[in-house]
Design an enzyme around this catalytic site. Structure first.
Site: not given
Ligand SMILES: NC(=O)c1ccc[n+]([C@@H]2O[C@H](COP(=O)([O-])OP(=O)(O)OC[C@H]3O[C@@H](n4cnc5c(N)ncnc54)[C@H](O)[C@@H]3O)[C@@H](O)[C@H]2O)c1
Length: 375
Positions: A20, A79, A98, A100, A122, A137, A181, A201, A222, A242, A270-272, A300
Site C-alpha cells: 500500500r 504501517k 498506523y 498499534h 487507529e 477494517s 466494522v 459482541d 461475549s 477491539l 485483532a492481532i495488530d 497477518v
Molecule cells: N490484521 C489486519 O490486517 C487488520 C486490518 C484492519 C483492522 N484490523 C483490526 O481489526 C480489529 C477490529 O477493528 P474494527 O475497526 O472492526 O473495530 P470496531 O471498533 O469497529 O469493532 C470492534 C468490536 O469489538 C467489540 N468488542 C470489544 N470488546 C469485545 C469483547 N470482549 N468481546 C467481543 N466483542 C468485543 C466492540 O463492541 C465492537 O463492536 C482491530 O484490532 C483492528 O486494528 C486488523
C-alpha cells in the site's frame, strides 16, 4: 491565512510484502494546492499501481534518497515504522501512520526516546467511530471471509470443509468475534458463501441491530464459556474485537482452541492489537499461517497490504483531509482549535518523550505518561 510551507514526506513501505501507499497522486495534489511541499520516495506507489510519473505530475518531488523523505516536517505512511526506520525519528518530526502501540513496546520505546510527535491512524475518533481504521477494517473483514474459507481447503492444511455445504450436508459453522466494522464485513462475506454465522459482541445494542438486520444467523453475547461452546463447534473463527487504543481483550482461550476439530481455521484480525484469541501470534504475508493444537492460525498484521490498489485508494481518501489539518496545525505551531484539530489531538499517542493517550498508557505502564485533563 499566511503560514509557513510544511514539507510532507511519503516513504515507500518497508514491512514484509506491504504494497500500500498512504496517499494517491490526487491526494498529494490536494496537499500541494494547500501550499505544502510533498516529497515522495521513488517507487512508493508502484505496488498500488501509482507510478512515480503520476506523483510528479501532481506536483510532488520524487526522490531516491529516503533520508530526504524522512527529513520532512511531517511523514505520512501506512504501517508502523519498522526497526530499520527508527533511526529517522527526531524531536521535530510529526509522524502520521498506523502504530498499534499497545502491542508494540519496542516501537513505543523508540518513539519515546526520540522526542517525536506520533499520531496513530487507529485512535483518531469522530462522531461515527474510527474513520482512519474503518476503511482498512472493512477490507480486512471482507478478506478474512475469503482467506479463512480458502484455508479450510485440505490443500491448504484445512479440514476440507466447504463453507456452503451441499444438498443433504449442512453448511460450515463460522463464529465472528467483535461485530464492528471488520466483523460485520467478515460476516457478510461468510453469509454470501452460505456459511452458518454466529456473531459475538459485548455490545448488546450492536448485536440487536445485527439480529434484526439479518447480518448473522445467530448472535451471542461475549462471555467466555458461552463463546467457547460455539468455538468448539466452529469450522472457522474470525477475531475482530477491539477496545480502541488498548490491548485486545482475550475472548477465546487456548483450551477452547484445543477443543476445536483438527483442520479448523482461526483468522485473528485483532492481532495488530495483540490478538483476541489466546493462541494467536503475529504472522507475515510471506508466512501467514501456523498450526497450533491442530488448528490453522492465520494472524497477518497487514491483511489489506495484499489488496493495495483498493486499500490505498480507500486509506488515502480518509487520510488526506486529516493530513491537511495536521499539516496546517504544524505550520501554525500546533495552535489548532477547530473540531478537526481536537480529533487529531486525540490521535496523538506519543509526544515529546511521553505517552499522551490513556488506553496506550494503560497497556504500557511504567513509561513516562502525560494524559490530557478529563474534560
Ligand atoms: N490484521 C489486519 O490486517 C487488520 C486490518 C484492519 C483492522 N484490523 C483490526 O481489526 C480489529 C477490529 O477493528 P474494527 O475497526 O472492526 O473495530 P470496531 O471498533 O469497529 O469493532 C470492534 C468490536 O469489538 C467489540 N468488542 C470489544 N470488546 C469485545 C469483547 N470482549 N468481546 C467481543 N466483542 C468485543 C466492540 O463492541 C465492537 O463492536 C482491530 O484490532 C483492528 O486494528 C486488523
Amino acid at each position: 491565512m499566511s503560514q509557513r510551507t510544511v514539507t510532507i514526506g511519503l516513504p515507500a513501505e518497508s514491512k514484509d510484502r506491504e504494497r500500500r501507499v498512504a496517499l494517491t497522486p490526487s491526494a498529494v495534489h490536494t496537499q500541494i494546492e494547500r501550499g505544502h511541499h510533498v516529497l515522495v520516495e521513488a517507487g512508493a506507489g508502484d505496488g498500488a499501481g501509482f507510478p512515480d510519473e503520476e506523483y510528479a505530475s501532481a506536483g510532488a518531488d520524487v526522490v531516491d534518497d529516503v533520508e530526504e523523505v524522512w527529513g520532512c516536517d511531517v511523514v505520512v505512511k501506512v504501517k508502523e515504522p519498522q526497526p530499520s526506520e527508527h533511526r529517522h525519528f527526531r524531536p521535530d518530526l510529526t509522524l502520521f501512520a498506523y502504530l498499534h502501540l499497545a502491542a508494540a513496546p519496542e516501537l513505543t520505546d523508540a518513539l519515546l526516546g526520540s522526542g517525536i510527535h506520533a499520531y496513530a491512524f487507529e485512535t483518531l475518533e469522530d462522531r461515527h467511530g474510527l474513520p482512519l481504521l474503518a476503511p482498512m477494517s472493512e477490507i480486512a473483514g471482507r478478506a478474512a471471509a475469503i482467506l479463512g474459507a480458502a484455508q479450510l481447503s485440505s490443500a491448504q492444511g484445512g479440514s476440507g470443509t466447504l463453507m456452503g455445504g451441499a444438498a443433504g450436508v449442512p453448511p460450515a459453522k463460522a463464529v465472528v468475534i467483535g461485530m464492528g466494522v471488520a466483523g460485520t464485513m467478515a460476516a457478510r462475506g461468510l453469509r454470501g458463501l452460505d456459511a452458518h454465522v454466529t456473531g459475538v459482541d459485548i455490545d448488546l445494542q450492536r448485536l440487536y441491530d445485527h439480529h434484526v438486520n439479518g447480518t448473522v444467523d445467530a448472535t451471542q453475547v461475549s462471555e467466555t464459556t458461552l463463546v467457547g461452546s460455539h468455538v468448539q463447534e466452529a469450522d472457522l473463527v474470525i477475531g475482530a474485537a477491539l477496545v480502541p487504543g488498548a490491548r485486545a481483550p482475550t475472548v477465546v482461550t487456548e483450551a477452547q482452541i484445543a477443543a476445536m476439530r483438527p483442520g479448523s481455521v482461526v483468522v485473528d484480525l485483532a492481532i495488530d492489537q495483540g490478538g483476541c484469541i489466546e493462541t494467536a501470534r503475529p504472522t507475515s504475508l510471506s508466512e501467514p499461517t501456523y498450526l497450533e493444537h491442530g488448528v490453522v492460525h492465520y494472524c497477518v498484521t497487514n491483511v489489506p497490504g495484499q489488496f493495495p490498489r483498493t486499500a490505498s485508494a480507500a486509506l488515502s481518501a480518509a487520510v488526506a483531509p486529516r493530513l491537511l489539518r495536521l499539516a496546517d496545525d504544524v505550520a501554525s505551531g500546533r495552535a489548532g482549535t477547530s473540531e478537526e484539530s481536537a480529533m487529531l489531538a486525540g490521535a496523538r499517542n506519543v509526544d515529546d518523550g511521553t505517552i499522551v493517550h490513556s488506553a496506550v498508557a494503560a497497556a504500557l505502564p511504567d513509561r513516562p505518561t502525560r494524559l490530557p485533563e478529563a474534560g
